[in-house]
Motif scaffolding. Structure first.
Motif, PDB file in Angstrom:
ATOM      1  N   UNK A  58      38.173  29.551 -20.501  1.00 41.37           N
ATOM      2  CA  UNK A  58      39.372  29.437 -19.686  1.00 41.37           C
ATOM      3  C   UNK A  58      39.607  30.605 -18.722  1.00 41.37           C
ATOM      4  N   UNK A  59      38.675  30.769 -17.757  1.00 42.36           N
ATOM      5  CA  UNK A  59      38.850  31.830 -16.767  1.00 42.36           C
ATOM      6  C   UNK A  59      39.973  31.448 -15.822  1.00 42.36           C
ATOM      7  N   UNK A  60      40.908  32.388 -15.639  1.00 40.66           N
ATOM      8  CA  UNK A  60      42.128  32.083 -14.898  1.00 40.66           C
ATOM      9  C   UNK A  60      42.123  32.608 -13.472  1.00 40.66           C
ATOM     10  N   UNK A  61      41.159  33.461 -13.156  1.00 42.99           N
ATOM     11  CA  UNK A  61      41.282  34.195 -11.885  1.00 42.99           C
ATOM     12  C   UNK A  61      40.039  34.001 -11.034  1.00 42.99           C
ATOM     13  N   UNK A  62      40.182  34.374  -9.774  1.00 43.27           N
ATOM     14  CA  UNK A  62      39.069  34.251  -8.853  1.00 43.27           C
ATOM     15  C   UNK A  62      38.409  35.596  -8.621  1.00 43.27           C
ATOM     16  N   UNK A  63      37.139  35.522  -8.284  1.00 39.60           N
ATOM     17  CA  UNK A  63      36.422  36.735  -7.897  1.00 39.60           C
ATOM     18  C   UNK A  63      37.003  37.278  -6.603  1.00 39.60           C
TER      19      UNK A  63
END
Lengths: 325, 331
Positions: A58-63
């Motif tokens: 569940x990755x919530x953020x952008x690079x």
């Protein structure tokens, strides 16, 4: 109970940071203490380790986006079956990749590419401290060069921002500049009748047609500048290099001048030159003539020598018998 | 050419100028029979009597004010201030009166006065007798400041100071009074605003004032062993400052270390370093480095006192880093 990964506070006054690279993919098993992603603050880039064991989920953020300290980034779950696909920025696996819309994809690719390019080229001489100072985070920023080094760069027509790509370790000083070529680049073009060449060379079985131009260049060079070393290489149209043997084996004190050959005869192209550095001789064929285009670095070859060289090569192309004499 | 001590050189300069010009007189504490604590003025009273070698009570503002008045009215006083640290006592007389009278009188009055005093730590004299306060007076427009670095400079600069029609403060290093140097027997004076290149070099310029000249010269010898060729410059006077000699040198070497025994903060080193950075910026290949006394009251403890002042080893170490192109300051 999933473990929440939050943006850590990595410095005293740091209130946000950017994730530059994921080192793990969603669903990957992570162990405590294993690096899972790399963040960049305004001061440094560092890896962030997992605080708990499990599966990345569940990755919530952008690079590449500034994330406030304390913000939820992803979770680590105990069981593989609990892994949730990323809410937003998917990671680098192929199956994830395919789900990206094009825009997102290219932005991620850019980030990744930028991250890779940012690795400083030479740092062996730097202490660990200065390494930290010129490592990735600052690499995208200003080139560290002394005022004197910058003046020398300006005099030679080299942009300061290019100094890093030349592989100099920072801070760059005047002495580092000494070995660099001066920035000027010149161009000479010769047009030669193809009659005799086609008759003598193309008609012959004994002549290696691939390297005949290398022989012409070497022969002309040896005739004109017997005291100077030369190395010649053929650059194929796909950019690959086929080396045509080593530098002239005789002992020369000065480093060899290097000339790259572009053979454009079988194409519709008839000339190639480079605006940056290097010495490039392209050979094109058009309407019964060969077109020799020589783009060279003023630092390596002076105009008077270059004109002699191209004249001599042109003469050999025009009348290949000269090469035998 | 005889070799004499800095103390003898000062004594000779005063005696010669007093013989030449009867308006010159010396005033201060213990200058007559006692010849000052450093025995600099010994013997002068025998030749010139107590009329011209004048002992005063312990009252620096008093005799300083007296001297300013005397200078305005035709005399050429040499004031002996026993320790440079006592400058704080004469600030108004020196900085508000002597420095400004020529300007405020529309050029009608001159103050041809010399204030002789000293600087220098490591004499185990504690915080109130060890300071190097030349930056205080160099800051004030209207005062000239001379910093002799050997007997030769001490005599030549003092004679120039005595003949100058403006107030001059001259700082002698109290640890150098017994150091000998070759001094010409014949009359000579050293011009103000003319620095001396004591050693020519190509890799780094070491600028050392007064006591720090020796430190720089020793550092240059250490650096020579490492193949580093240091240029050593003694500015000789801070006001006026021989900027062109310093800048010319730095333009050649591309690197500079300014060494001075005053406190580093807001000091002499900062002034010279900033002029280099401003005016030779495009020639610099490394940051200009300041090395002054540590910004603490000078300790009485010998161990501690010794680490507050720049040393030859410290200067050489910095120079090696500059030449090697190390990052001097973290970003």
């Amino acid at each position: 109970m999933p473990f929440e990964i939050k943006m850590p506070q990595l410095g005293m006054n740091q209130d946000s940071a950017t994730i530059v690279t994921w080192l793990k993919n969603v669903g990957d098993k992570v162990t405590k203490g294993e690096a899972i992603f790399e963040v960049e603050t305004d001061k440094a880039t560092m890896e962030v380790e997992a605080q708990s064991e499990g599966y990345l989920s569940c990755i919530q953020v952008e690079l590449g986006v500034e994330i406030p300290v304390g913000e939820l980034i992803a979770t680590i779950v105990e069981n593989k079956k609990d892994v949730v696909k990323s809410v937003r920025a998917p990671v680098l696996t192929n199956e994830e990749d395919s789900k990206l819309d094009e825009e997102q994809k290219s932005s991620i690719e850019k980030e990744v590419a930028a991250g890779k390019n940012d690795v400083p080229t030479s740092e062996e001489e730097n202490s660990s401290k200065s390494q930290e100072l010129v490592s990735p985070s600052s690499a995208s920023k200003k080139v560290l060069a002394s005022p004197k080094a910058k003046v020398i760069a300006a005099e030679r027509g080299i942009q300061v921002s290019r100094l890093r790509s030349l592989g100099l370790s920072e801070p760059i000083h005047a002495s580092d500049m000494m070995g660099l070529p001066v920035g000027g680049q010149s161009n000479l073009m010769a047009v030669v009748d193809d009659g005799l060449f086609l008759e003598l060379v193309e008609g012959s079985d004994k002549i290696d047609k691939k390297t005949i131009f290398v022989s012409f260049v070497r022969g002309a060079w040896r005739f004109l500048f017997p005291e100077k070393a030369l190395s010649v290489q053929i650059i194929n149209l796909d950019g690959s290099v086929s080396s045509s043997g080593d530098t002239d084996s005789r002992n020369h004190e000065a480093p060899a001048v290097s000339i790259s050959l572009f053979d454009l005869r079988k194409t519709k192209l008839f000339s190639y030159g480079s605006g940056s550095s290097g010495n490039i001789l392209s050979i094109g064929h058009h309407n019964g003539t060969f077109i020799l285009n020589f783009s060279y670095s003023d630092a390596d070859i002076q105009l008077s020598d270059a004109t002699k060289l191209i004249n001599e090569i042109a003469a050999r192309v025009e009348n290949p018998i000269l090469q035998l004499l | 050419m005889p070799e004499i001590t800095l103390s003898q050189a000062v004594n000779q300069a005063i005696a010669e100028e007093m013989r030449r010009d009867e308006t010159v007189f010396l005033i201060g504490e213990d200058v007559a029979e006692a010849g000052t604590p450093f025995k600099v003025t010994s013997g002068l009273v025998e030749e010139f009597s107590t009329d011209r070698i004048i002992d005063t009570p312990i009252s620096e503002p008093g005799f300083m004010g007296l001297a300013v008045g005397a200078a305005m009215t035709g005399s050429r006083p040499i004031v002996d201030l026993m320790f440079g640290d006592f400058l704080f006592l004469v600030m108004d007389q020196l900085c508000n009166q002597a420095a400004k009278i020529h300007y405020m009188s529309g050029g009608k009055l001159n103050v041809p006065l010399v204030l002789r005093t000293n600087l220098g730590a490591t004499r185990r004299s504690a915080a109130q007798h060890s300071q190097s306060l030349h930056a205080l007076v160099a800051h004030i427009p209207g005062l000239k400041v001379a910093m002799p670095s050997s007997a030769y400079e001490a005599k030549g600069l003092l004679k120039t100071a005595i003949r100058d029609d403006n107030p001059v403060v001259i700082f002698e290093d109290k640890l150098m009074y017994q150091d000998k140097a070759f001094v010409p027997e014949e009359e000579y004076r050293l011009p103000f605003g003319k620095a001396a290149i004591l050693r020519e070099g190509t890799d780094v310029t070491l600028i050392g004032t007064s006591s720090m000249r020796q430190v720089c010269e020793k550092a240059a010898l250490l650096l020579e062993q490492d193949g580093i060729n240091a240029e050593v410059i003694d500015p000789r006077t801070l006001v006026p400052l021989d900027e062109s000699t310093i800048l010319d040198s730095v333009k050649r070497t591309s690197r500079a270390i300014v060494v001075d025994e005053g406190h580093q903060n807001f000091g002499t080193t900062a002034e010279i370093a900033s002029r280099i950075s401003e005016k030779a910026f495009y020639f610099l290949d490394a940051p200009v480095v300041r090395m002054g006394a540590m910004d603490v009251p000078i300790p009485f403890s010998p161990v501690l006192e010794d680490i507050t002042v720049p040393t030859a080893e410290g200067v050489a170490d910095k120079a090696r880093k500059l030449v090697a192109g190390e990052l001097i300051h973290a970003l």
